[in-house]
Design an enzyme around this catalytic site. Structure first.
Site, PDB file in Angstrom:
ATOM      1  NE  ARG A  88      -2.848   0.300   3.308  1.00 17.06           N
ATOM      2  CZ  ARG A  88      -2.320   0.682   4.571  1.00 17.06           C
ATOM      3  NH1 ARG A  88      -1.679   1.928   4.517  1.00 17.06           N
ATOM      4  NH2 ARG A  88      -2.107   0.013   5.528  1.00 17.06           N
TER       5      ARG A  88
ATOM      6  CE1 TYR B 234     -16.846  12.724 -14.603  1.00 21.78           C
ATOM      7  CE2 TYR B 234     -15.602  12.540 -12.580  1.00 21.78           C
ATOM      8  CZ  TYR B 234     -16.783  11.874 -13.489  1.00 21.78           C
ATOM      9  OH  TYR B 234     -17.076  10.591 -13.151  1.00 21.78           O
TER      10      TYR B 234
ATOM     11  CG  ASP C 296      -9.076  16.746 -14.836  1.00 24.78           C
ATOM     12  OD1 ASP C 296      -8.590  15.871 -15.729  1.00 24.78           O
ATOM     13  OD2 ASP C 296     -10.255  16.201 -14.346  1.00 24.78           O
TER      14      ASP C 296
ATOM     15  CE  LYS D 151     -12.807   9.183 -17.724  1.00 25.02           C
ATOM     16  NZ  LYS D 151     -13.789   8.284 -17.597  1.00 25.02           N
TER      17      LYS D 151
HETATM   18  N1  PLP Z   1     -11.593  13.917 -14.795  1.00 21.96           N
HETATM   19  C1  PLP Z   1     -12.150  13.736 -15.886  1.00 21.96           C
HETATM   20  C2  PLP Z   1     -11.818  14.870 -16.972  1.00 21.96           C
HETATM   21  C3  PLP Z   1     -12.991  12.863 -16.388  1.00 21.96           C
HETATM   22  O1  PLP Z   1     -13.742  12.893 -17.431  1.00 21.96           O
HETATM   23  C4  PLP Z   1     -13.289  11.779 -15.304  1.00 21.96           C
HETATM   24  C5  PLP Z   1     -14.192  10.522 -15.564  1.00 21.96           C
HETATM   25  O2  PLP Z   1     -14.797  10.577 -16.294  1.00 21.96           O
HETATM   26  C6  PLP Z   1     -12.572  11.963 -14.145  1.00 21.96           C
HETATM   27  C7  PLP Z   1     -11.813  12.937 -13.897  1.00 21.96           C
HETATM   28  C8  PLP Z   1     -12.754  10.864 -12.777  1.00 21.96           C
HETATM   29  O3  PLP Z   1     -11.795   9.679 -13.399  1.00 21.96           O
HETATM   30  P1  PLP Z   1     -12.311   8.393 -12.952  1.00 21.96           P
HETATM   31  O4  PLP Z   1     -13.390   7.895 -13.604  1.00 21.96           O
HETATM   32  O5  PLP Z   1     -11.064   7.466 -13.176  1.00 21.96           O
HETATM   33  O6  PLP Z   1     -12.378   8.457 -11.343  1.00 21.96           O
END
Ligand code: PLP
Length: 387
Positions: free
Chosen positions: A57, A109, A182, A207
């Site tokens: 971990r 998001y 992000d 993604k």
């Molecule tokens: N940031 C963006 C731009 C996303 O599209 C997503 C998920 O759709 C996330 C963060 C969250 O990621 P995760 O689904 O891997 O937790």
């Protein structure tokens, strides 16, 4: 050996680190690193840990290669993998202290905004949501001494709003705050936020980094291994949102084709955006690669000349026509998520559990690496069947 830094395409394809070192197993010469499944590691008779690894971990050796590759791609000082993109993002906020203030973009998001305004606020964070293209609004939202972090997403879900990373980094630093980005939809192939002044980059590795819709993972990369980064490491270690060993190995495999996948998705998206912009059944195409997009100029500066694989269309006839169009496609897959080899189509307002101002006639398109004519013909047929 050439002293020139390796290009992202080479780093990714070789799974290399920032020195160009490939992850060849020193024990066996295997060109792909082994998957370590052990949860614990032997202590020496002298009570030390001779290999420096204690417990999985804290320190999973299988993380090392994908973390080193992502760190090299982003030009960072260190990287960490997490169990999901959400776990990575939330760890940044949890490294703050109750009473600290953060500013996040209006366009982001939706689940992360849900967390910020729900659990994050309950836990004691002060949260302001601002329109990041309005730099005066951002300056106005700063609470001197209390604002510790600005969070942006660019290009941002689901209308692909573009934020000027360098301009926001300057404002953040003047206020004594850090900037986290992000960069899931830009990927390190198109934008390296740290080189534009950001302090932390976050990815939903689910993604583009992995690229095959077959795992959930997250990552952070830092410009500096500073005290704040150490607190994030503590959050990961103590809260335990770590990735599994098999997923880490699979992620490295996915990242090896990152550059070629992203380039093909971008080329396809640009062709689709150009063609769909002239389509009689479509009211508007939202894509930073179109001159009509409000973020085009900034995107042209900070996205290495390509504009990403994500675009959205607003379908004439409103929500009903949009959902009917998604129902009529044969080549595209109706699903949420993005950044995979296969193209996905989604009526975005139907999935968002908070009102993000997404138009009800909007379909979000994650453009994959298929033949672009097949993608266009399928959408064209679906649109014409509905109208
Ligand atoms: N940031 C963006 C731009 C996303 O599209 C997503 C998920 O759709 C996330 C963060 C969250 O990621 P995760 O689904 O891997 O937790």
């Amino acid at each position: 050996m050439s002293k020139k830094p390796l290009k992202p395409g080479t780093i990714a394809a070789q799974g290399a680190d920032r020195d160009g070192k490939r992850p060849i197993d020193p024990e066996t010469g295997a060109v792909v690193p082994p998957i370590h499944v052990a949860s614990t590691f032997e202590r020496g008779a002298d009570n030390s840990y001779p290999k420096g690894v204690v417990y999985a971990r804290d320190d999973n050796p299988t993380f090392k290669a994908p973390e080193a590759t992502l760190c090299a791609l982003e030009g960072g000082a260190d990287a960490m993998l997490f169990a999901s993109g959400m776990a990575a993002a939330v760890s940044v906020f949890q490294a703050l202290k109750a009473g600290d203030h953060v500013i996040a973009s209006k366009a982001m998001y939706y689940q992360l905004q849900n967390w910020l305004l729900g659990l994050g606020t309950d836990w004691g964070l002060g949260v302001s949501i601002v329109e990041m293209s309005d730099l005066d609004a951002l300056r106005g939202a700063i609470r001197p001494g209390a604002t510790k972090l600005i969070w942006i997403e660019t290009p941002a879900n689901p209308q692909w709003a573009i934020t000027d990373i360098a301009a926001v980094a300057k404002i953040a630093h003047e206020a004594g705050a850090i900037l986290a980005v992000d960069s899931t939809c830009a990927t390190p192939i198109l934008t390296q936020p740290l080189s534009l002044g950001a302090d932390i980059v976050m990815h939903s590795a689910t993604k583009y980094l992995n690229g095959h819709s077959d795992l959930v993972a997250g990552a952070l990369v830092t410009a500096d291994k500073d005290a704040f980064w150490e607190r994030i490491e503590t959050v990961r270690r103590q809260q335990g949102a770590v990735l599994g060993s098999f997923e880490a190995a699979q992620l490295l495999r996915g990242m090896r084709t990152l550059a070629i996948r992203v380039r093909t998705a971008c080329a396809n998206a640009q062709v689709l955006a150009d063609r769909l912009a002239a389509h009689g059944c479509i009211d508007q195409v939202l894509y930073p690669g179109l001159k009509s997009h409000t973020g085009h100029e900034i995107a042209a500066r900070q996205m290495n000349g390509s504009f990403g694989g994500m675009l959205s269309i607003r379908v004439n006839g409103g929500e009903e026509a949009a959902i009917a169009t998604a129902a009529a496609v044969k080549v595209w897959t109706r699903a949420t998520s993005l950044g995979s080899v296969e193209s996905l189509i989604e009526h975005r307002a139907s999935i968002e559990t908070r009102d993000m101002g997404t138009p009800r006639d909007l379909l979000r398109l994650s453009v994959g690496i298929e033949d672009v004519d097949d993608l266009y013909d399928d959408l064209d047929a679906a649109l014409k069947a509905v109208h």
